[in-house]
Each structure stands twice: as structure tokens, then as C-alpha cells.
Design an enzyme around this catalytic site. Structure first.
Site: not given
Length: 145
Positions: A84-86, A141
Site C-alpha cells: 500500500l503506497e502512502k 511503503s
């Protein structure tokens, strides 16, 4: 569509490089088959791996659907979990796309912010998925690369 429905748009990428079939698009197509429940109006789109087409396609999806949520699904040959990209980075784009183009600026939006942070609390999502018992390994991430 009734007032309790929410529009969700999910994208996956088309083929590129050694990925003649892009797993992100395959996953998004499976999601469409399964659906997200009766109160979700789900739309899926394949995104070509071309800088200039992305710059017009993504805003057009927002304009067309006015989604409650828009999720971009990608693929990484290095990832060992669902990641999961922040943050989406604006700079560092050095590779050629499918049309053999790379922006001279090596960024998505000239003059744009270095990072666009998700409004979704990815750590919370990660904890919920892990606790769900689905057996899916998820990580967070801070740099989508």
C-alpha cells in the site's frame, strides 16, 4: 444508481517491458467480476504505460465519474507483499514508456509537489487486512518509486 451508492474507480496498467500480461490489470479485472458489494458502483480501466496518456486519462476519470475513491493498482517485480503506497512521487521518472518517451523534466507534473500523500490511513488498512484472517501479506511503503 441510488443515493447510497458510492462510485469507485480502479485502474490497472497495461503491458510493458517483460510484463506482456500485466498482473495489475488481471487483478483489477477479477475485482470487477467479484464486485465490491451492492452499494458500490465499480468502474475499472486499463491504463496504458505512456506518460502523456496517463496525464490525460487520470483527470478524465475524475471528471467522468466523480468517484468517492479512485485506486491505482500497479505491479512490481521486487515486491514480496501487497504494498500500500502512502506517497506518489513527482520526480525520478527516467525510463522510457511504451511509446519510447520520457519527459525531459523526469517528473509527472512540472512545478507540482514532490509527493502527493494519500488521504487514506494506509497503516490502518494494513492492520485491518492482516487481522481479517484472509492470509494476505500486506505492507506499507512511503515511496512508490
Amino acid at each position: 444508481m441510488d443515493n447510497s451508492s458510492r462510485t469507485v474507480v480502479v485502474t490497472g496498467f497495461g503491458p510493458f517491458g517483460e510484463h506482456t500480461v500485466n498482473a495489475s490489470w488481471v487483478a483489477v479485472q477479477e475485482m470487477k467480476k467479484l464486485g465490491l458489494g451492492n452499494n458500490v458502483d465499480l468502474h475499472v480501466h486499463e491504463v496504458p504505460v505512456e506518460y502523456q496518456k496517463v496525464q490525460s486519462l487520470v483527470p478524465s476519470l475524475w471528471k467522468q465519474y466523480h468517484p468517492w475513491l479512485l485506486v491505482h493498482v500497479g505491479v512490481s517485480g521486487m515486491a514480496t507483499t501487497v504494498t500500500l503506497e502512502k506517497c506518489g512521487r513527482n520526480h525520478g521518472y527516467k525510463g522510457l514508456d511504451n511509446s519510447s518517451f520520457c519527459p525531459d523534466s523526469q517528473c509527472c507534473i512540472v512545478g507540482g509537489p514532490d509527493c502527493i500523500n494519500s488521504v487514506i490511513d494506509m497503516e490502518s488498512v494494513c492492520k485491518r487486512v492482516t487481522a481479517s484472517g484472509l492470509g494476505v501479506v500486506v505492507s506499507v511503503s512511503k515511496d512508490a518509486g
